[in-house]
Design an enzyme around this catalytic site. Sequence first.
Site: not given
Length: 852
Positions: A72, A481
């Site tokens: 993405d 993350d």
Amino acid sequence: MQGETTSPTTKQQSRLASATMRALHALPLLLTAAPIEAASSWTSVHTGGGGGFIPSIVFHPKAKGVAYARADIGGMYKLNSDDSWTPISDGIAQDASWHNWGTDALALDPQNANVVYAALGLYTNSWDPNNGCIAKSTNQGSTWTFSNLTFKVGGNMPGRGTGERLAVDPANSNIIYFGARSGHGLWKSTDGGVTFSNVTSFSNTGTYREDPSDTTGYQSDLMGLLFVTFDSTSSTINGATSRIFVGVADNVTASVYESTDAGSTWSPLTGQPGAFLPHKCKLQPTEKALYLTYSNGIGPYDGTDGAVWRYDLTTSAWTNITPVSGSNLYFGFGGLGVDMLKPGHLVVATLNSWWPNAQIFRSNNSGLTWSPLWEWASYPSTNNYYGLSTSNAPWIATSFWDVTNNEPLGWMVESLEIDPFDSNHWLYGTGLTIMGGHDLTNWDTVHNVSIATLANGIEEMAVTGLVSVPGGSELLVAVGDDSGFTYLSSSNLGTAPSTNWMSPEFTSSTSVDYAGLAVADVVRSGNAAGTQQIGVSSNGGSTWSIDYGSSTTAYGGTVAYSASGDTVLWSTASQGVLRSQYTNSFASISGLPATALIASDKQNDSYFYAGYASTFYVSSNNGQTFAAGGSLSGASQINYVVVHPTIAGQVYVSTDAGIYLSTNFGSSFALLTSALKNVYEIALGVGSGSTWNLYAFGTGSAGSKLYGSANNGNTWTDLQGTQSFGAIDGCKLAGSGNVAGQVYVGTNGRGVFYAKVTITGGSTTATSSTSTSNVKTTSISSSTRSSSTTITTTATTLSTTTHSSTATSSTSTAACTVGQYSQCGGSSYTGCMNCASGYTCQVQNSFYSQCL
């Protein structure tokens, strides 16, 4: 959420607000090429695991071994025969085109295995000011051309795992369809992607918004069209496939539409499922059937209910083939793999079964019955019909599987594919990596398959901080993350770490720093309220512990470690600038604005520095209080502060006007160079001999990119060439403290790159702020790429005026004192030479004396 970054950096957000949108109907291809072989000059620091969401994997239907994956925010990759991946978009996301690393759809030409299409763009809201484009490659991603669209594309928007929104007519390579977001409808090209026009006969542009109340536009935008699927078994009309299906984010009226006249007219399929949103639609041509997965959420994070349906193309009959029902159905469905060699064989995945694991179901009879990949035994035990391996990225097992034992099969499973030439080969994308294996048909016999992480070569992390410690760890990488990683030496950069940053493991680390006089001491910050968000290490980042002086309410921002490692300064995202000494509780600092940029002197324990707007601040009492320092005349925005690793009081400040230098602890500054404007992160790294290179992201004669100077800013070399780093104002930068000429770039989505560079223009020497510089001719070089790791240059020139100023130090080196372990002398040293009471300045070598 681990494995996924959803928004741009703060710097990017500020830059995005000023751009405007163009309104053009259809533009011709912009012929710009980006040879992927040139990327050998810049090498990825290796994690081996991906690190982020993989929305889609696409196999070519007629060419064995040809497959691609899209990330993405991290570009596109091509599959290699050894299960590794090669990036194919590293040359198309330069500063001005940074959003090209967002990919919302992929399409392959069924008649030509060399042709790849991609819909590029990151956001449809204000975070991305640019319209999207359809990119085309005729050589499997080696070079690209671009057709500009009149609207935005959302590669990192909600619903990015549905699709594919882009498809090539299997009967006519000139016909390409693209289903747009934001109410822009269906678009078509009839000239092989050169131009696209709106299909006005397709009127449903979608009704679903994830959160209509969201004022940012991220969740309130219309999801639009979700997929385009051709029926290759249908007849042709004027050389075009007659039967086409389009999915729409509409759970009110109808979500699947059909054309039987090659796209001239459209109508909703009769008897189709209601209530849910379709995610995937796959054709099994031998069965003449469509398989579709549905969820009550748009994904990739949500979904608490869903279904799987089969549509018979001959009888127009719908059959509900959902694998589970009742209380066992607490998730939507995403990934869908259809076996092309074995009609009726298929696999489907839960989009998000957050506990206790993802689930994958397999059917050998067109969905009449299913078998799961795992099932409950005697609660809480499960029978797992799979084995797991992560040899490519050992840290995934250490930091995820072995810690919680939850969700080892992944999450956000929107893509699940069976190789059309090998029924045993399957791959699926997760929010963290790519997984799969080569014995899928064992599911049908021994019901036990081997699953491995198979994302070797994909580096998809958003980097939030980079440090290379002179005499210490070669590279410390803070990431979103996935916490962060330590590479103890340069020889480790090509090896996947055995663990990420744990104990504490912050979902996202935001900053990392080291103590200049105690280089094994490292500090980092995290970005989640509720637990202590400061971690410290005394062994260079090999292991960590919690700093219990931090509260559970402060988080984010940046950290700076004092030279001796006794004090942490923390510019938080939530509570302003805080200070802790000797691991005591953090307390607020007076005299500094919230979110100020901070840095520590690496040789003098008394000094910290800060910047906010155009004001520079100095603390000479170990960060207890700050006062305004020297003026940065001509600058209106401080972007970064870096301190020389071995010279006390030598401070570099990047601004919109250029780079400024102080050699007297920030008491006064001189404009070091105006050859670069709008300078963002800067860094120092060892150069040849005993010199130091200066690296900078800014705008020079070669454009907005990375430059290097070996003579303290007198001349500059373009180090970036055609390599993409995305938006330079969001990049992180570090010069190696141990390897001459080695420089690191952290990107927002493509991990860390490094190169060993050669800089033209002479050696680096410290420049006194009391000197007067005249107008110079400055060399800035355009780099060419080669297969080696050294960047060669061809010089061009520009003229620059270096402004001068007279520095008056407020702290005399003869009068000031420094504490224990601080530097007090050495060749080129200009700082304090007196030690505090009880300590003596002792010569360590010709370059360094220390208070002991």
